[in-house]
Design an enzyme around this catalytic site. Structure first.
Site, PDB file in Angstrom:
ATOM      1  N   CYS A  42       0.843  -1.194   0.000  1.00  0.00           N
ATOM      2  CA  CYS A  42       0.000   0.000   0.000  1.00  0.00           C
ATOM      3  C   CYS A  42       0.885   1.254   0.000  1.00  0.00           C
ATOM      4  CB  CYS A  42      -0.895  -0.023   1.234  1.00  0.00           C
ATOM      5  SG  CYS A  42      -1.738   1.513   1.603  1.00  0.00           S
ATOM      6  N   CYS A  45       0.349   3.663   2.860  1.00  0.00           N
ATOM      7  CA  CYS A  45       0.890   3.176   4.133  1.00  0.00           C
ATOM      8  C   CYS A  45       2.384   3.464   4.232  1.00  0.00           C
ATOM      9  CB  CYS A  45       0.641   1.675   4.274  1.00  0.00           C
ATOM     10  SG  CYS A  45      -1.107   1.214   4.266  1.00  0.00           S
TER      11      CYS A  45
END
Length: 126
Positions: A42, A45
């Site tokens: 991600c 993230c």
């Protein structure tokens, strides 16, 4: 000093949290599973991690920081993903940083704001 934990997957997360319950302040970061290079699949993230790491340093002594890998991208994108449907997590976005047992959380781009992360981890009002 913050006590750090690392959990992979939904079932492991539930088991771990059952054991940890009632043991002081707990902050949980939900993130995509890490790739072989050590970074999450991600990108949001990955971008948020330096801000979260900086903020966690301000957390109370002996509080807990639980890093949860929610799974790979197809698992996360499934609307029936248990992290999305479980009433205790109700995730909509990665990353999500929450103060466990409360409604207090930061989602997505809010995790990029140092002052918000620090405010969440130092908040004592419940």
């Amino acid at each position: 000093m913050v006590i750090r934990h690392h959990v992979e997957g939904y079932e492991e997360f539930l088991k771990f949290m059952d054991k940890l319950q009632g043991d002081g302040v707990i902050h949980v970061l939900f993130s995509g599973t890490k790739l072989p290079d050590g970074n999450s699949w991600c990108p949001d993230c990955v971008e948020a991690m330096p801000h979260i790491e900086k903020g966690i340093k301000a957390a109370p002594e002996n509080s807990h920081f639980v890093y949860v890998e929610v799974g790979d991208r197809p698992f996360w994108k499934d609307q029936k993903c248990p992290f999305r449907t479980d009433s205790r997590t109700k995730l909509n976005v990665l990353p999500t940083l929450s103060k466990w047992g409360t409604q207090k959380r930061l989602e997505g781009d809010d995790c990029l704001k140092d002052e918000l992360v620090e405010m969440l981890v130092t908040d004592e009002d419940d």
